[in-house]
Scaffold this motif. Sequence first.
Motif, PDB file in Angstrom:
ATOM      1  N   THR A  39       0.857  -1.180   0.000  1.00  0.00           N
ATOM      2  CA  THR A  39       0.000   0.000   0.000  1.00  0.00           C
ATOM      3  C   THR A  39       0.894   1.231   0.000  1.00  0.00           C
ATOM      4  OG1 THR A  39      -0.032   0.179   2.413  1.00  0.00           O
ATOM      5  CG2 THR A  39      -1.759  -1.200   1.389  1.00  0.00           C
ATOM      6  N   PRO A  40       0.349   2.392  -0.307  1.00  0.00           N
ATOM      7  CA  PRO A  40       1.159   3.607  -0.176  1.00  0.00           C
ATOM      8  C   PRO A  40       1.657   3.792   1.262  1.00  0.00           C
ATOM      9  CG  PRO A  40      -0.873   4.070  -1.361  1.00  0.00           C
ATOM     10  CD  PRO A  40      -0.981   2.669  -0.847  1.00  0.00           C
ATOM     11  N   GLU A  41       0.805   3.466   2.229  1.00  0.00           N
ATOM     12  CA  GLU A  41       1.199   3.599   3.637  1.00  0.00           C
ATOM     13  C   GLU A  41       2.367   2.672   3.964  1.00  0.00           C
ATOM     14  OE1 GLU A  41      -3.027   4.884   3.144  1.00  0.00           O
ATOM     15  OE2 GLU A  41      -1.929   3.088   2.520  1.00  0.00           O
ATOM     16  N   ALA A  42       2.364   1.466   3.403  1.00  0.00           N
ATOM     17  CA  ALA A  42       3.470   0.541   3.620  1.00  0.00           C
ATOM     18  C   ALA A  42       4.751   1.066   2.988  1.00  0.00           C
ATOM     19  CB  ALA A  42       3.126  -0.842   3.072  1.00  0.00           C
ATOM     20  N   ALA A  43       4.639   1.659   1.797  1.00  0.00           N
ATOM     21  CA  ALA A  43       5.813   2.240   1.142  1.00  0.00           C
ATOM     22  C   ALA A  43       6.369   3.405   1.970  1.00  0.00           C
ATOM     23  CB  ALA A  43       5.460   2.701  -0.270  1.00  0.00           C
ATOM     24  N   PHE A  44       5.491   4.244   2.502  1.00  0.00           N
ATOM     25  CA  PHE A  44       5.904   5.358   3.357  1.00  0.00           C
ATOM     26  C   PHE A  44       6.623   4.823   4.598  1.00  0.00           C
ATOM     27  CE2 PHE A  44       4.809   8.579   6.684  1.00  0.00           C
ATOM     28  CZ  PHE A  44       5.437   9.680   6.126  1.00  0.00           C
ATOM     29  N   GLU A  45       6.087   3.761   5.178  1.00  0.00           N
ATOM     30  CA  GLU A  45       6.706   3.168   6.365  1.00  0.00           C
ATOM     31  C   GLU A  45       8.068   2.552   6.034  1.00  0.00           C
ATOM     32  OE1 GLU A  45       7.413   2.576  10.207  1.00  0.00           O
ATOM     33  OE2 GLU A  45       5.739   3.724   9.388  1.00  0.00           O
ATOM     34  N   ARG A  46       8.187   1.901   4.870  1.00  0.00           N
ATOM     35  CA  ARG A  46       9.493   1.365   4.449  1.00  0.00           C
ATOM     36  C   ARG A  46      10.498   2.503   4.342  1.00  0.00           C
ATOM     37  NH1 ARG A  46       6.409  -1.615   0.786  1.00  0.00           N
ATOM     38  NH2 ARG A  46       6.992  -0.303  -0.993  1.00  0.00           N
ATOM     39  N   TYR A  47      10.067   3.611   3.752  1.00  0.00           N
ATOM     40  CA  TYR A  47      10.940   4.774   3.603  1.00  0.00           C
ATOM     41  C   TYR A  47      11.383   5.275   4.977  1.00  0.00           C
ATOM     42  CZ  TYR A  47      12.421   9.303   1.570  1.00  0.00           C
ATOM     43  OH  TYR A  47      13.122  10.410   1.170  1.00  0.00           O
ATOM     44  N   ARG A  48      10.429   5.419   5.885  1.00  0.00           N
ATOM     45  CA  ARG A  48      10.750   5.895   7.237  1.00  0.00           C
ATOM     46  C   ARG A  48      11.762   4.981   7.925  1.00  0.00           C
ATOM     47  NH1 ARG A  48       5.550   6.791  10.633  1.00  0.00           N
ATOM     48  NH2 ARG A  48       7.175   7.419  12.070  1.00  0.00           N
ATOM     49  N   GLN A  49      11.645   3.697   7.730  1.00  0.00           N
ATOM     50  CA  GLN A  49      12.549   2.746   8.382  1.00  0.00           C
ATOM     51  C   GLN A  49      13.914   2.682   7.701  1.00  0.00           C
ATOM     52  OE1 GLN A  49      10.518  -1.014   8.548  1.00  0.00           O
ATOM     53  NE2 GLN A  49       8.914  -0.230   9.890  1.00  0.00           N
ATOM     54  N   LEU A  50      13.913   2.650   6.379  1.00  0.00           N
ATOM     55  CA  LEU A  50      15.168   2.432   5.659  1.00  0.00           C
ATOM     56  C   LEU A  50      16.049   3.668   5.554  1.00  0.00           C
ATOM     57  CD1 LEU A  50      13.977   0.105   2.763  1.00  0.00           C
ATOM     58  CD2 LEU A  50      15.372  -0.502   4.747  1.00  0.00           C
ATOM     59  N   ILE A  51      15.474   4.847   5.612  1.00  0.00           N
ATOM     60  CA  ILE A  51      16.291   6.046   5.395  1.00  0.00           C
ATOM     61  C   ILE A  51      17.403   6.167   6.441  1.00  0.00           C
ATOM     62  CG2 ILE A  51      14.840   7.683   6.682  1.00  0.00           C
ATOM     63  CD1 ILE A  51      15.410   9.625   4.249  1.00  0.00           C
ATOM     64  N   ASN A  52      17.163   5.692   7.646  1.00  0.00           N
ATOM     65  CA  ASN A  52      18.190   5.799   8.689  1.00  0.00           C
ATOM     66  C   ASN A  52      19.202   4.663   8.671  1.00  0.00           C
ATOM     67  OD1 ASN A  52      17.547   8.324   9.865  1.00  0.00           O
ATOM     68  ND2 ASN A  52      15.699   7.374  10.680  1.00  0.00           N
ATOM     69  N   THR A  53      19.061   3.721   7.735  1.00  0.00           N
ATOM     70  CA  THR A  53      20.105   2.712   7.548  1.00  0.00           C
ATOM     71  C   THR A  53      21.254   3.276   6.719  1.00  0.00           C
ATOM     72  OG1 THR A  53      19.204   1.784   5.496  1.00  0.00           O
ATOM     73  CG2 THR A  53      18.387   0.848   7.593  1.00  0.00           C
ATOM     74  N   HIS A  54      20.992   4.388   6.023  1.00  0.00           N
ATOM     75  CA  HIS A  54      21.960   5.029   5.124  1.00  0.00           C
ATOM     76  C   HIS A  54      22.401   4.052   4.030  1.00  0.00           C
ATOM     77  CE1 HIS A  54      23.153   8.385   8.195  1.00  0.00           C
ATOM     78  NE2 HIS A  54      21.860   8.150   8.168  1.00  0.00           N
ATOM     79  N   ASP A  55      21.505   3.194   3.611  1.00  0.00           N
ATOM     80  CA  ASP A  55      21.758   2.204   2.562  1.00  0.00           C
ATOM     81  C   ASP A  55      20.893   2.571   1.361  1.00  0.00           C
ATOM     82  OD1 ASP A  55      21.960  -0.014   0.898  1.00  0.00           O
ATOM     83  OD2 ASP A  55      21.656  -1.472   2.507  1.00  0.00           O
ATOM     84  N   PHE A  56      21.451   3.363   0.455  1.00  0.00           N
ATOM     85  CA  PHE A  56      20.649   3.834  -0.664  1.00  0.00           C
ATOM     86  C   PHE A  56      20.200   2.693  -1.558  1.00  0.00           C
ATOM     87  CE2 PHE A  56      19.484   5.656  -4.671  1.00  0.00           C
ATOM     88  CZ  PHE A  56      18.691   6.716  -4.264  1.00  0.00           C
ATOM     89  N   GLU A  57      21.006   1.668  -1.694  1.00  0.00           N
ATOM     90  CA  GLU A  57      20.629   0.552  -2.568  1.00  0.00           C
ATOM     91  C   GLU A  57      19.309  -0.077  -2.109  1.00  0.00           C
ATOM     92  OE1 GLU A  57      20.804  -1.175  -5.976  1.00  0.00           O
ATOM     93  OE2 GLU A  57      22.346   0.226  -5.331  1.00  0.00           O
ATOM     94  N   ARG A  58      19.127  -0.245  -0.818  1.00  0.00           N
ATOM     95  CA  ARG A  58      17.865  -0.793  -0.295  1.00  0.00           C
ATOM     96  C   ARG A  58      16.708   0.158  -0.568  1.00  0.00           C
ATOM     97  NH1 ARG A  58      18.138  -2.846   5.579  1.00  0.00           N
ATOM     98  NH2 ARG A  58      16.073  -3.617   5.032  1.00  0.00           N
ATOM     99  N   LEU A  59      16.943   1.454  -0.414  1.00  0.00           N
ATOM    100  CA  LEU A  59      15.901   2.434  -0.734  1.00  0.00           C
ATOM    101  C   LEU A  59      15.516   2.344  -2.210  1.00  0.00           C
ATOM    102  CD1 LEU A  59      17.254   5.490   1.274  1.00  0.00           C
ATOM    103  CD2 LEU A  59      15.030   4.392   1.625  1.00  0.00           C
ATOM    104  N   ALA A  60      16.524   2.237  -3.076  1.00  0.00           N
ATOM    105  CA  ALA A  60      16.261   2.171  -4.512  1.00  0.00           C
ATOM    106  C   ALA A  60      15.518   0.889  -4.884  1.00  0.00           C
ATOM    107  CB  ALA A  60      17.576   2.262  -5.283  1.00  0.00           C
TER     108      ALA A  60
END
Length: 166
Positions: A39-60
């Motif tokens: 869902t869009p909400e799930a994508a937003f939550e993934r973004y919130r969680q992954l951004i602080n890993t500083h792993d751009f490949e996972r974000l991409a």
Amino acid sequence: MVRGKLVVRILGAVIASSLLGAAPTAQPAVAAEVEGRDTPEAAFERYRQLINTHDFERLAQTVIAPDALFVFTEKTHRGLSEVRAAFEQTWSVLPNEVYAMTDAQWLARDSSSALVVFRYSYRGTTKNGQVLSGGGHGTNLYKHTPAGWRLAYEHLSHDPKPAPAS
């Protein structure tokens, strides 16, 4: 909801036209998408969680669309390579940055796009020990792709400086 759909379609059309016709490509699916629950909400939550890993490949791979457009105060970034460079520049200046997105308000949503506004904040320490922090308002536009919901557009604006006391 008709008005919301119109807002999303208009904003989506403006963003799409500004992407210079970049053709979207599929991203690897994540577990929630494979099970059909993305869902869009799930994508937003993934973004919130992954951004602080500083792993751009996972974000991409799981959040950011290949043709994404990110608009920050200083510069506009088009496509994954420019967005990656912006993120990596920030992380090089603030290697321990913690970024937060709160107070999400979903303004519009249909089967192909969703628009959310939120508050953001960041805090980190530079390599020379200076603490930097700030925040403001953000807008994200998510689009539904064959790989699931992906962040197609982000706009961040700093909080305005308070007026001087009289």
